[in-house]
Design an enzyme around this catalytic site. Structure first.
Site, PDB file in Angstrom:
ATOM      1  NE  ARG A   1       0.516  -8.566   2.442  1.00 49.38           N
ATOM      2  CZ  ARG A   1      -0.110  -7.880   3.401  1.00 49.38           C
ATOM      3  NH1 ARG A   1      -1.257  -8.290   3.887  1.00 49.38           N
ATOM      4  NH2 ARG A   1       0.433  -6.775   3.877  1.00 49.38           N
TER       5      ARG A   1
ATOM      6  CE1 TYR B   1       1.589  -7.006  -3.626  1.00 50.71           C
ATOM      7  CE2 TYR B   1       0.727  -5.887  -1.684  1.00 50.71           C
ATOM      8  CZ  TYR B   1       1.408  -6.950  -2.266  1.00 50.71           C
ATOM      9  OH  TYR B   1       1.884  -7.963  -1.474  1.00 50.71           O
TER      10      TYR B   1
ATOM     11  CB  CYS C   1       1.381  -6.863  16.406  1.00 52.82           C
ATOM     12  SG  CYS C   1       2.269  -5.345  16.811  1.00 52.82           S
TER      13      CYS C   1
ATOM     14  CE  LYS D   1      -5.867  -3.402   5.326  1.00 55.67           C
ATOM     15  NZ  LYS D   1      -6.126  -3.885   6.702  1.00 55.67           N
TER      16      LYS D   1
ATOM     17  CG  HIS E   1      -6.897  -2.537  10.994  1.00 58.33           C
ATOM     18  ND1 HIS E   1      -5.603  -2.066  11.053  1.00 58.33           N
ATOM     19  CD2 HIS E   1      -6.857  -3.602  10.161  1.00 58.33           C
ATOM     20  CE1 HIS E   1      -4.825  -2.823  10.303  1.00 58.33           C
ATOM     21  NE2 HIS E   1      -5.556  -3.761   9.755  1.00 58.33           N
TER      22      HIS E   1
ATOM     23  NE  ARG F   1      -2.266  -0.891   3.683  1.00 62.02           N
ATOM     24  CZ  ARG F   1      -1.843   0.078   4.484  1.00 62.02           C
ATOM     25  NH1 ARG F   1      -2.099   1.350   4.192  1.00 62.02           N
ATOM     26  NH2 ARG F   1      -1.186  -0.178   5.588  1.00 62.02           N
TER      27      ARG F   1
ATOM     28  CG  ASP G   1      -7.217  -6.851   7.929  1.00 61.21           C
ATOM     29  OD1 ASP G   1      -6.356  -6.490   8.762  1.00 61.21           O
ATOM     30  OD2 ASP G   1      -7.408  -6.261   6.855  1.00 61.21           O
TER      31      ASP G   1
ATOM     32  CB  SER H   1       1.475  -3.695  10.120  1.00 61.68           C
ATOM     33  OG  SER H   1       2.359  -2.631  10.306  1.00 61.68           O
TER      34      SER H   1
HETATM   35  O1  TSX Z   1       2.361 -13.583  15.755  1.00 67.37           O
HETATM   36  C1  TSX Z   1       3.038 -13.556  16.761  1.00 67.37           C
HETATM   37  N1  TSX Z   1       2.438 -13.788  17.989  1.00 67.37           N
HETATM   38  C2  TSX Z   1       0.968 -13.980  18.096  1.00 67.37           C
HETATM   39  C3  TSX Z   1       0.622 -15.360  17.866  1.00 67.37           C
HETATM   40  C4  TSX Z   1      -0.574 -15.873  18.113  1.00 67.37           C
HETATM   41  N2  TSX Z   1       4.388 -13.305  16.658  1.00 67.37           N
HETATM   42  C5  TSX Z   1       5.011 -13.005  15.374  1.00 67.37           C
HETATM   43  C6  TSX Z   1       4.968 -11.514  15.137  1.00 67.37           C
HETATM   44  C7  TSX Z   1       5.290 -11.138  13.715  1.00 67.37           C
HETATM   45  C8  TSX Z   1       4.117 -11.308  12.815  1.00 67.37           C
HETATM   46  C9  TSX Z   1       5.150 -13.320  17.793  1.00 67.37           C
HETATM   47  N3  TSX Z   1       6.462 -13.106  17.965  1.00 67.37           N
HETATM   48  C10 TSX Z   1       4.575 -13.578  19.032  1.00 67.37           C
HETATM   49  C11 TSX Z   1       3.186 -13.832  19.144  1.00 67.37           C
HETATM   50  O2  TSX Z   1       2.671 -14.080  20.243  1.00 67.37           O
HETATM   51  N4  TSX Z   1       5.566 -13.499  19.962  1.00 67.37           N
HETATM   52  C12 TSX Z   1       6.698 -13.216  19.302  1.00 67.37           C
HETATM   53  C13 TSX Z   1       8.027 -13.044  19.928  1.00 67.37           C
HETATM   54  C14 TSX Z   1       8.712 -14.384  20.034  1.00 67.37           C
HETATM   55  C15 TSX Z   1       9.436 -14.852  18.960  1.00 67.37           C
HETATM   56  C16 TSX Z   1      10.073 -16.094  19.053  1.00 67.37           C
HETATM   57  C17 TSX Z   1       9.974 -16.823  20.217  1.00 67.37           C
HETATM   58  C18 TSX Z   1       9.247 -16.342  21.292  1.00 67.37           C
HETATM   59  C19 TSX Z   1       8.618 -15.124  21.196  1.00 67.37           C
HETATM   60  N5  TSX Z   1      10.679 -18.044  20.251  1.00 67.37           N
HETATM   61  C20 TSX Z   1      10.753 -18.971  21.236  1.00 67.37           C
HETATM   62  O3  TSX Z   1      10.153 -18.809  22.276  1.00 67.37           O
HETATM   63  C21 TSX Z   1      11.547 -20.185  21.004  1.00 67.37           C
HETATM   64 MN    MN Z   2      -4.893  -5.020   8.159  1.00 60.63          MN
END
Ligand code: TSX
Ligand code: MN
Length: 549
Positions: A327, A158, A211, A167, A187, A30, A236, A209
């Protein structure tokens, strides 16, 4: 599309009816800098949107459509946003010269006959005009005319720029409609948490985004053996109305998931991995020699012979094989986690809102707001720290109220006002929580395992709603009392839990000041209740600083 190269056929044995699309390499995300809200008054778009007067916008952009579709096929795409039989669903018609857009809209919405049948002879639909134009970024515009409920998009093929139902309509135009008509277009993911008795409690969550919103929406619960399961209603967008029972009722206006591929694997999102093995469009992913899609963060080592997202042979180590914003576009109906209530015409009743962000130090794993007005303040002050080195400094915190900064179709100060006004209309307003899966220790290691273990946090919310879980008051809200989080089967030390739940008044005083700075841009239009909440926070923080010396 196969004939003209718009689609590349993937391995039809392992990925039946799956295709790869490679977009123009200057058209991969976007483009907020050329996204405009076109209202008569500049103030109605507000300080967080690009603004152009409607007449000026049309004069500027109309010529870019002249002859743009010559020699191309024009598609007329009628679609329903929301379940076909829901009174809360709305109709759009997108005109486009992109077959890829038409095919994607067929996955992401209820497209075609269902929409025409529902529309009948009515003219109650949102028109959207889309052309690829010449794909030159200098002639790319995503224009919204909320006063006449109209969308014009040119110069991009895109995702969020071109699938106008998503959106542009379901958030920007719909947020304007929602304020006019007394509902909410947010959102947010929508999930149902099933408890051991089989009762399902629905929650909606807004995160900026990167998270993991889709991952949470489709989560496989670590407490499944104890009877806690997560069901997906949406990943979303949530449209929410005051139901006849006084509950906030949510429908998902979409019919598919348009998710970021890199990082998706059996650990982060097993349900989407399963879903995206058939009837799926992959955009800008890499491809293996066996004709299967591939991206960074997929399970297992990269096989030899990968073709990168631009179609060239890939050598590991230099640039990524898949574009970081590549995607999958997959029908929601293919997710094993899909809720049996996802198409309920009245929507599902929302018991909790969850806000969140990526905060390495500041925010505890979870806290609960005191009441609706405080909850609106918590959403309005959301922020997340940047991760992608490509977009500049890493760890810089960006404000993103309710994760709506790029998607609110009107002045965000008025949007806060609309949120404040919705609470009293509800007999049973959702409880408002804030989560942070991303808190780190002094060595920079994540304190919380995340993913499937997040169900423990959802369970605490459920127990709060049911009046079963204890909480400890802090200046920012209530955090779990030491024994109220279900931690069995998880090896995590008491010290780590304490660190995850800690609220540091000095850190939060700095945050409170940053919040004040952010709110300044809204001037007089900021609702007094929001300023009130900020002052109340400041005073709770200073009292707590005195108390702890
Ligand atoms: O999506 C994530 N979530 C929600 C899941 C339901 N991610 C990925 C974020 C980028 C899109 C996460 N990253 C989450 C999370 O709860 N937590 C983390 C951070 C994290 C990354 C790797 C580990 C732990 C925490 N690895 C180990 O514990 C081995
Ligand atoms: Mn979104």
């Amino acid at each position: 599309m196969l004939r003209d190269g718009t689609f590349i056929e993937l391995n039809q044995k392992t990925y039946p009816n799956c295709h790869l699309h490679r977009s123009n390499s200057n058209d991969v995300a976007r483009t907020e800098s050329v996204t405009f809200i076109c209202t008569r008054q500049m103030d109605d778009a507000g300080p967080t949107n690009n603004w152009m007067a409607p007449a000026d916008a049309k004069e500027k952009v109309r010529p870019l459509f002249d002859g743009a579709m010559k020699g191309r096929t024009m598609y007329v795409v009628p679609y329903i946003l929301g379940p076909a039989s829901s009174p809360y669903s709305k109709i759009g018609v997108e005109i486009t010269d992109s077959a890829y857009v038409a095919a994607s809209m067929r996955i992401m919405s209820r497209m075609g006959k269902a929409a025409l049948d529902r529309l009948g002879s009515s003219d109650d639909f949102v028109p959207g005009l889309h052309s690829l134009g010449d794909l030159n970024p200098a002639r790319r515009f995503i224009m919204h005319f909320p006063e006449e409920k109209l969308i014009w998009s040119v110069g991009s093929g895109y995702g969020g720029n071109a699938l106008l139902g998503k959106k542009c309509f379901a958030l920007r135009i719909a947020s304007w409609m929602a304020r006019e008509q007394g509902w909410m277009a947010e959102h947010m993911l929508i999930l149902g948490l099933e408890d051991p008795s089989g009762k399902v409690t629905y929650m909606a969550a807004a995160f900026p985004s990167a998270c993991g919103k889709t991952n949470l929406a489709m989560m496989v619960s670590a407490l499944e053996k104890q009877g806690y399961r997560v069901w997906t209603v949406g990943d979303d967008i949530a449209w929410m109305h005051v139901g006849s029972d006084g509950m906030l009722r949510a429908i998902n206006p979409e019919a598919g998931f348009f998710g970021v591929a890199p990082g998706t694997n059996a650990k982060t999102n097993p349900n989407v991995v399963e879903a995206a093995h058939r009837n799926t469009i992959f955009t800008n992913t890499a491809m293996t020699a066996a004709g299967e899609p591939w991206w960074e963060g997929m399970d297992g080592a990269p096989p030899a012979g990968i073709i990168d997202w631009k179609g060239n042979a890939w050598t590991p180590g230099k640039s990524p094989a898949a574009h970081p914003n590549s995607r999958y576009t997959v029908p929601a109906s293919q997710s094993p986690s899909l809720s049996s209530h996802w198409e309920d015409p009245e929507g599902v009743p929302i018991s909790a809102f969850i806000f969140g962000g990526r905060r390495a130090r500041l925010a505890p794993l979870v806290y609960e707001s005191h009441d609706w007005q405080h909850g609106v303040f918590v959403g309005a002050t959301m922020a997340s720290e940047t991760t992608a080195a490509a977009t500049g400094a890493v760890g810089v915190s960006r404000r993103d109220p309710m994760a709506m900064l790029p998607f609110c179709g009107y002045n965000m100060a008025d949007y806060f006002g609309h949120w404040l006004a919705m609470g009293p209309k509800l007999k049973n307003p959702p409880r408002v929580f804030h989560v942070n899966w991303f808190r780190k220790d002094a060595d920079g290691k994540f304190l919380w395992p995340g993913y499937g273990e997040n169900v423990r946090v959802l369970k605490w919310m459920l127990d709060r709603i049911e009046g079963r879980a204890g909480a400890t008051e802090t200046p920012i809200g209530n955090v779990p009392s030491p024994s109220s989080l279900t931690l069995d089967g998880l090896s995590i030390s008491r010290d780590t839990i304490n660190e995850l739940l800690k609220v540091d008044s000095a850190d939060w005083s700095k945050e409170e000041q940053a919040i004040g700075k952010f709110f300044e841009k809204f001037g007089e239009r900021l609702p007094p209740a929001i300023c009130q909440e900020q002052k109340a926070l400041a005073s709770r923080l200073s009292r707590s600083a005195v108390a702890t010396g």
